[in-house]
Design an enzyme around this catalytic site. Structure first.
Site, PDB file in Angstrom:
ATOM      1  N   HIS A 169     -37.823 -22.461  95.670  1.00 38.54           N
ATOM      2  CA  HIS A 169     -36.649 -23.169  95.108  1.00 38.54           C
ATOM      3  C   HIS A 169     -35.770 -23.763  96.208  1.00 38.54           C
ATOM      4  CE1 HIS A 169     -37.648 -20.885  91.397  1.00 38.54           C
ATOM      5  NE2 HIS A 169     -37.826 -19.883  92.252  1.00 38.54           N
ATOM      6  N   SER A 290     -29.645 -47.147 114.357  1.00 42.11           N
ATOM      7  CA  SER A 290     -28.888 -47.864 113.342  1.00 42.11           C
ATOM      8  C   SER A 290     -28.171 -49.017 114.023  1.00 42.11           C
ATOM      9  CB  SER A 290     -27.880 -46.920 112.693  1.00 42.11           C
ATOM     10  OG  SER A 290     -26.808 -47.666 112.150  1.00 42.11           O
ATOM     11  N   LYS A 296     -27.160 -42.674 115.580  1.00 43.08           N
ATOM     12  CA  LYS A 296     -28.241 -42.386 114.633  1.00 43.08           C
ATOM     13  C   LYS A 296     -29.628 -42.397 115.263  1.00 43.08           C
ATOM     14  CE  LYS A 296     -28.036 -41.799 110.693  1.00 43.08           C
ATOM     15  NZ  LYS A 296     -27.721 -42.672 109.552  1.00 43.08           N
ATOM     16  N   GLU A 303     -40.051 -41.652 106.300  1.00 38.46           N
ATOM     17  CA  GLU A 303     -39.559 -42.195 105.022  1.00 38.46           C
ATOM     18  C   GLU A 303     -40.543 -43.220 104.457  1.00 38.46           C
ATOM     19  OE1 GLU A 303     -35.045 -42.925 105.124  1.00 38.46           O
ATOM     20  OE2 GLU A 303     -35.580 -42.548 107.193  1.00 38.46           O
TER      21      GLU A 303
END
Ligand code: ARG
Length: 473
Positions: A169, A290, A296, A303
């Site tokens: 979980h 970024s 970043k 992704e």
């Protein structure tokens, strides 16, 4: 594209290869919707291979004379060299790769080129080409899956004793080793490998010689063409041969399952790289910056692997829907089998390569993983198991006692292993000092020696076994 210069060519006249009964050429949009050459040009190697096998068989069987067969084979080899050097010319008036090659052949040989299409149809031709292409695609994926599994098994060997939290979980459940976690993905990849290998074995039957749908009256030698093309043998029903795209769907389902696994791994990398976790550092080569936030370091490759899996699943669904209502035998809908297969192939190949590169160089942060593993009373089960083992307490009761110990630790704001013995004994007097030896995360993982368990010794053995076996998959 509608409105491009090819329009005029398409309208100029009836098709040179099948236009005998036509007085005019197709409308520009008809030519455009009908053409597959813009994408099926990727089949050119397979198409030429298939034609070479076919023409050699025609010559050997005396269906066409040997001299013509020899000239055709020589012409096909020249076209192969030409496409290799210069690419495949795209002329939508020629519809597809089959007619593009045949037209090129006619340009070299004149009318003799027309003998190549004896005893075959584009229906068995395309079914053969696509099978050959998918077979090559699978071979590429098998190698790439092996490579990624090898990377993961090596990282697992390196981190066989690195402790991290195991979740259920997404709540800290029990400590596990990082190596164990990585080896879970090796298991998934092993199944993916098996699925592709099974799909390859099932597709390896040759449809060539089934002709348009009913077979042919020419004395073809289907076993010979099958063998020349590396198939196990010819397919057994001509109607099925030209209308079966199971092999493409099975390729896509195998690709989807593999992509889903990559997506889960990618998702974990993304999670682990986020600051609240801080379990991994993405190397420069596998992260992006970024344009506005200078601090970043984004996990774009992971992704995109996660994103691509959705696209591959969509491509699989698309071809299934294309096929579901088709009566026997060939319908032009089936021309739409190629783009999903090609696209899924490209996406999966990139995803496998990206994951291998990223996992090879990913910097793990064992200190942060261990700290997380020790949080959330992750060794509570070890306390309960100790009560069962050392004090003969029934597990249900041990579970209850441990629950009270967790509550006491929560109240005291410490971990279970930092609770004073007196506190534990006040909860249950059967607990003694030996219990502290099982409450650390290291002790917890080391105790999990059951087959398939997370103990470092097990993981080391599993990783080494996999490293030895992967080349033989
Ligand atoms: N380009 C076609 C395809 O990919 C080749 C088969 C054409 N067959 C036909 N009967 N028109 O499916």
């Amino acid at each position: 594209m509608a409105g491009s210069g090819e329009k005029d060519d398409a309208q100029a006249g009836a098709n040179a290869l099948w236009g005998g009964r036509f007085e005019g050429g197709p409308a520009a949009v008809m030519a455009e919707i009908n053409a597959s050459i813009p994408f099926d040009k990727r089949l050119w190697r397979q198409d030429i291979r298939g034609s070479l096998a076919h023409v050699q068989m025609l010559g050997a069987r005396g269906i066409i004379d040997q001299t013509a067969a020899g000239r055709i084979a020589e012409g096909l080899r020249q076209i192969e060299g030409d496409y290799d050097a210069n690419g495949v010319p795209v002329d939508i008036a020629l519809e597809d790769i089959h007619m593009t090659v045949e037209t090129a052949l006619a340009g070299r040989l004149g009318p003799d080129a027309g003998r190549l299409h004896t005893a075959r149809s584009r229906n068995d031709q395309v079914a053969t080409d696509v099978r050959l292409w998918v077979r090559d695609a699978i071979d590429g994926h098998l190698a790439a899956i092996r490579a990624l599994a090898g990377v993961l098994a090596r990282r697992a060997e390196e981190h066989h004793a690195t402790v991290m939290p195991g979740f259920t979980h997404l709540q800290v459940a029990q400590p596990v080793t990082l190596g164990h976690h990585l080896m879970a993905y090796v298991e998934m990849l092993k199944r993916d490998f098996g699925r592709f290998r099974d799909a390859r074995a099932r597709l390896n039957q040759c449809p060539l010689g089934s002709a348009a749908l009913a077979g042919t009256g020419f004395p073809v030698d289907r076993a010979a063409t099958a063998q020349a093309l590396g198939f196990d043998g010819p397919t057994d029903n001509s109607l099925d041969s030209v209308s079966d795209r199971d092999f493409a769907i099975e390729y896509l389902t195998s690709a989807t399952q593999c992509a889903l696994h990559l997506s889960r791994l990618a998702e974990e990398v993304i999670l682990w790289a986020s600051q609240p976790f801080g379990w991994v550092k993405l190397p420069d080569q596998w992260s992006t910056g970024s344009s506005i936030m200078p601090q970043k370091r984004n996990p774009d490759a992971a992704e995109l692997v996660r994103g691509h899996s959705g696209r591959i699943l969509g491509l699989m669904t698309g071809l299934m829907v294309t096929m579901k209502g088709l009566p026997l035998a060939y319908s032009k809908d089936m021309q739409d089998d190629k783009e999903p297969v090609f696209e899924a192939h490209d996406l999966l190949e990139l995803s496998l390569a990206a994951m291998a590169g990223m996992m090879e160089t990913l910097g793990f942060v064992p200190g942060r993983m261990r700290a997380s593993a020790a949080s959330g009373y992750s060794t509570a089960t070890d306390l309960a198991d100790w009560l069962v083992r050392e004090a003969s307490v029934p597990f249900r009761e041990a579970h209850h006692i441990t629950g009270r110990a967790v509550k006491a630790a929560e109240d005291a704001g410490t971990g279970l292993d930092a609770l004073p013995l007196e506190t534990l004994q006040a909860i249950d007097p059967r607990i003694d000092a030996r219990v502290h030896s099982v409450l650390s995360v290291e002790a917890s993982v080391s105790s999990r020696t059951s087959h398939g368990g997370t103990a470092p010794a097990n993981v080391l053995a599993a990783a080494r076994k996999a490293l030895a076996e992967i080349p033989q998959w």
